[in-house]
Design a protein around this motif. Structure first.
Motif, mmCIF file in Angstrom:
data_model
loop_
_atom_site.group_PDB
_atom_site.id
_atom_site.type_symbol
_atom_site.label_atom_id
_atom_site.label_comp_id
_atom_site.label_asym_id
_atom_site.label_seq_id
_atom_site.Cartn_x
_atom_site.Cartn_y
_atom_site.Cartn_z
ATOM 1 N N TRP A 118 0.823 -1.222 0.000
ATOM 2 C CA TRP A 118 0.000 0.000 0.000
ATOM 3 C C TRP A 118 0.853 1.266 0.000
ATOM 4 O O TRP A 118 0.429 2.314 -0.483
ATOM 5 N N ASN B 31 -1.539 4.582 6.726
ATOM 6 C CA ASN B 31 -2.357 4.190 5.574
ATOM 7 C C ASN B 31 -3.696 4.928 5.607
ATOM 8 O O ASN B 31 -4.406 4.897 6.617
ATOM 9 N N ARG B 32 -4.045 5.553 4.483
ATOM 10 C CA ARG B 32 -5.326 6.266 4.386
ATOM 11 C C ARG B 32 -6.515 5.346 4.600
ATOM 12 O O ARG B 32 -7.619 5.808 4.897
ATOM 13 N N ALA B 33 -6.304 4.043 4.391
ATOM 14 C CA ALA B 33 -7.389 3.087 4.600
ATOM 15 C C ALA B 33 -7.927 3.178 6.029
ATOM 16 O O ALA B 33 -9.101 2.893 6.280
ATOM 17 N N TYR C 83 -11.860 2.842 7.617
ATOM 18 C CA TYR C 83 -12.297 1.958 8.705
ATOM 19 C C TYR C 83 -12.954 2.758 9.830
ATOM 20 O O TYR C 83 -13.964 2.343 10.390
ATOM 21 N N GLY D 192 -13.906 0.516 -2.614
ATOM 22 C CA GLY D 192 -13.475 -0.057 -1.338
ATOM 23 C C GLY D 192 -14.557 0.057 -0.271
ATOM 24 O O GLY D 192 -14.836 -0.901 0.454
ATOM 25 N N ARG D 193 -15.193 1.216 -0.193
ATOM 26 C CA ARG D 193 -16.247 1.406 0.803
ATOM 27 C C ARG D 193 -17.425 0.473 0.520
ATOM 28 O O ARG D 193 -17.977 -0.135 1.435
ATOM 29 N N ARG E 103 -8.988 3.080 -7.399
ATOM 30 C CA ARG E 103 -9.064 3.596 -6.017
ATOM 31 C C ARG E 103 -9.687 4.987 -5.982
ATOM 32 O O ARG E 103 -9.592 5.740 -6.949
ATOM 33 N N GLY E 104 -10.280 5.302 -4.859
ATOM 34 C CA GLY E 104 -10.856 6.630 -4.677
ATOM 35 C C GLY E 104 -12.153 6.830 -5.421
ATOM 36 O O GLY E 104 -12.605 7.970 -5.577
ATOM 37 N N THR E 105 -12.783 5.742 -5.881
ATOM 38 C CA THR E 105 -14.049 5.874 -6.620
ATOM 39 C C THR E 105 -15.206 5.188 -5.882
ATOM 40 O O THR E 105 -16.266 4.978 -6.470
ATOM 41 N N GLY E 106 -15.001 4.820 -4.642
ATOM 42 C CA GLY E 106 -16.091 4.250 -3.859
ATOM 43 C C GLY E 106 -16.135 2.737 -3.829
ATOM 44 O O GLY E 106 -16.985 2.153 -3.148
ATOM 45 N N ASN F 36 -8.739 5.763 7.668
ATOM 46 C CA ASN F 36 -9.884 6.682 7.694
ATOM 47 C C ASN F 36 -11.159 5.988 7.259
ATOM 48 O O ASN F 36 -12.225 6.220 7.823
ATOM 49 N N GLN G 114 -14.483 5.605 9.505
ATOM 50 C CA GLN G 114 -15.787 6.063 9.006
ATOM 51 C C GLN G 114 -16.812 4.935 9.032
ATOM 52 O O GLN G 114 -18.001 5.183 9.194
ATOM 53 N N ILE H 155 -8.466 -6.196 2.415
ATOM 54 C CA ILE H 155 -9.150 -5.468 1.334
ATOM 55 C C ILE H 155 -8.134 -4.854 0.395
ATOM 56 O O ILE H 155 -7.066 -4.393 0.829
ATOM 57 N N GLY H 156 -8.465 -4.884 -0.893
ATOM 58 C CA GLY H 156 -7.614 -4.229 -1.883
ATOM 59 C C GLY H 156 -8.435 -3.880 -3.112
ATOM 60 O O GLY H 156 -9.389 -4.580 -3.455
ATOM 61 N N VAL H 157 -8.056 -2.754 -3.734
ATOM 62 C CA VAL H 157 -8.690 -2.299 -4.974
ATOM 63 C C VAL H 157 -7.554 -2.027 -5.956
ATOM 64 O O VAL H 157 -6.495 -1.507 -5.562
HETATM 65 C C1 LIG Z 1 -7.837 1.127 0.997
HETATM 66 C C2 LIG Z 1 -8.637 0.819 -0.264
HETATM 67 C C3 LIG Z 1 -9.126 -0.605 -0.224
HETATM 68 C C4 LIG Z 1 -9.861 1.750 -0.247
HETATM 69 O O1 LIG Z 1 -10.617 1.495 -1.398
HETATM 70 P P1 LIG Z 1 -11.006 2.717 -2.380
HETATM 71 O O2 LIG Z 1 -11.922 2.163 -3.403
HETATM 72 O O3 LIG Z 1 -9.777 3.374 -2.828
HETATM 73 O O4 LIG Z 1 -11.778 3.668 -1.357
HETATM 74 P P2 LIG Z 1 -13.095 4.525 -1.604
HETATM 75 O O5 LIG Z 1 -13.027 5.202 -2.929
HETATM 76 O O6 LIG Z 1 -14.279 3.661 -1.308
HETATM 77 O O7 LIG Z 1 -12.933 5.634 -0.494
HETATM 78 C C5 LIG Z 1 -13.149 5.326 0.854
HETATM 79 C C6 LIG Z 1 -12.029 5.830 1.715
HETATM 80 O O8 LIG Z 1 -10.850 5.106 1.447
HETATM 81 C C7 LIG Z 1 -9.750 5.983 1.604
HETATM 82 N N1 LIG Z 1 -9.070 6.096 0.302
HETATM 83 C C8 LIG Z 1 -9.493 6.667 -0.825
HETATM 84 N N2 LIG Z 1 -8.577 6.562 -1.788
HETATM 85 C C9 LIG Z 1 -7.557 5.909 -1.264
HETATM 86 C C10 LIG Z 1 -6.314 5.508 -1.768
HETATM 87 N N3 LIG Z 1 -5.917 5.779 -3.027
HETATM 88 N N4 LIG Z 1 -5.493 4.828 -0.945
HETATM 89 C C11 LIG Z 1 -5.855 4.565 0.331
HETATM 90 N N5 LIG Z 1 -7.051 4.933 0.852
HETATM 91 C C12 LIG Z 1 -7.874 5.592 0.064
HETATM 92 C C13 LIG Z 1 -10.257 7.311 2.046
HETATM 93 O O9 LIG Z 1 -10.274 7.349 3.463
HETATM 94 C C14 LIG Z 1 -11.659 7.288 1.527
HETATM 95 O O10 LIG Z 1 -12.515 8.070 2.272
HETATM 96 P P3 LIG Z 1 -12.654 9.642 1.976
HETATM 97 O O11 LIG Z 1 -12.893 9.770 0.503
HETATM 98 O O12 LIG Z 1 -13.801 10.044 2.834
HETATM 99 O O13 LIG Z 1 -11.349 10.223 2.390
HETATM 100 C C15 LIG Z 1 -7.829 1.046 -1.553
HETATM 101 O O14 LIG Z 1 -7.451 2.401 -1.645
HETATM 102 C C16 LIG Z 1 -6.586 0.175 -1.662
HETATM 103 O O15 LIG Z 1 -6.637 -0.910 -2.228
HETATM 104 N N6 LIG Z 1 -5.438 0.640 -1.125
HETATM 105 C C17 LIG Z 1 -4.211 -0.108 -1.175
HETATM 106 C C18 LIG Z 1 -4.317 -1.415 -0.396
HETATM 107 C C19 LIG Z 1 -4.595 -1.194 1.076
HETATM 108 O O16 LIG Z 1 -4.147 -0.245 1.677
HETATM 109 N N7 LIG Z 1 -5.368 -2.113 1.657
HETATM 110 C C20 LIG Z 1 -5.710 -2.087 3.062
HETATM 111 C C21 LIG Z 1 -4.581 -2.585 3.898
HETATM 112 S S1 LIG Z 1 -5.015 -2.525 5.633
#
Ligand SMILES: CC(C)(COP(=O)(O)OP(=O)(O)OC[C@H]1O[C@@H](n2cnc3c(N)ncnc32)[C@H](O)[C@@H]1OP(=O)(O)O)[C@@H](O)C(=O)NCCC(=O)NCCS
Length: 150
Positions: free
Chosen positions: A18, A122-124, A128, A98-99, A93-96, A126, A130, A86-88
């Motif tokens: 990540w 890790n921004r993830a 969790y 993961g949530r 990423r950032g398009t909803g 936040n 939320q 979890i992984g996207v």
């Molecule tokens: C963490 C992850 C699964 C979130 O999925 P996502 O589809 O990117 O997230 P969403 O678009 O649904 O956004 C939900 C929240 O995820 C976080 N997020 C958004 N983009 C992100 C990014 N590029 N990287 C990490 N977290 C991100 C933010 O907190 C966001 O909430 P906010 O918009 O209110 O700030 C994804 O970014 C990812 O695969 N990251 C790398 C792998 C990882 O870190 N896995 C978890 C290890 S504990």
């Protein structure tokens, strides 16, 4: 499904890597590390539960697996508390996605609690927070967080 094992492994590699500021581990390195590969090995086993987002090919996954005290995950709390991974895919990423995956999985589980380990930077984390995960233990770099059904 059992045939999702390959994609779950891809997403495990994404989760491990990540941090873009760190030298990434290859898929082979992840698979050679017992403390990482046990998140997906033998998928699916009893107690495993997963969701895959498709667009239409797979773009992200979230899954739960139970661990034992003898072979704990990083976020181990108790044998009956499965651990979330979890992984996207980077381009999605950032398009909803993961949530949506997280919400779907928490709706689908019959467990009272779900745990995870996340590095504090890790921004993830936040996401969790939320979605109602609370920190239950703090390590030097990572937190253990737990979600409770209500
Ligand atoms: C963490 C992850 C699964 C979130 O999925 P996502 O589809 O990117 O997230 P969403 O678009 O649904 O956004 C939900 C929240 O995820 C976080 N997020 C958004 N983009 C992100 C990014 N590029 N990287 C990490 N977290 C991100 C933010 O907190 C966001 O909430 P906010 O918009 O209110 O700030 C994804 O970014 C990812 O695969 N990251 C790398 C792998 C990882 O870190 N896995 C978890 C290890 S504990």
């Amino acid at each position: 499904l059992p045939q999702d094992a390959e994609f779950l492994t891809d997403m495990l590699v994404e989760a491990v890597n990540w941090d873009p500021g760190r030298e990434p581990l290859s898929r082979a390195q992840v698979l050679a590390e017992p403390t990482l590969t046990h998140y997906v090995s033998g998928w699916m086993r009893p107690g495993d539960l997963g969701v895959v987002a498709c667009a239409p090919g797979p773009v992200g996954a979230a899954w739960l697996r139970e661990f034992t005290a003898a072979d704990p995950g990083y976020g181990f709390v108790a044998p009956d508390v499965p651990e979330l991974s979890i992984g996207v895919l980077p381009g999605w990423r950032g398009t909803g996605v993961g949530r949506a995956l997280l919400r779907e999985l928490l709706c689908a589980t019959d467990r009272d609690r779900v745990a995870l380990s996340v590095e504090r930077a890790n921004r993830a984390r936040n996401l969790y927070l939320q979605e109602c995960f609370a920190t239950v233990a703090e390590g030097p770099d990572a937190d253990t967080m737990v979600w409770r059904a209500h």
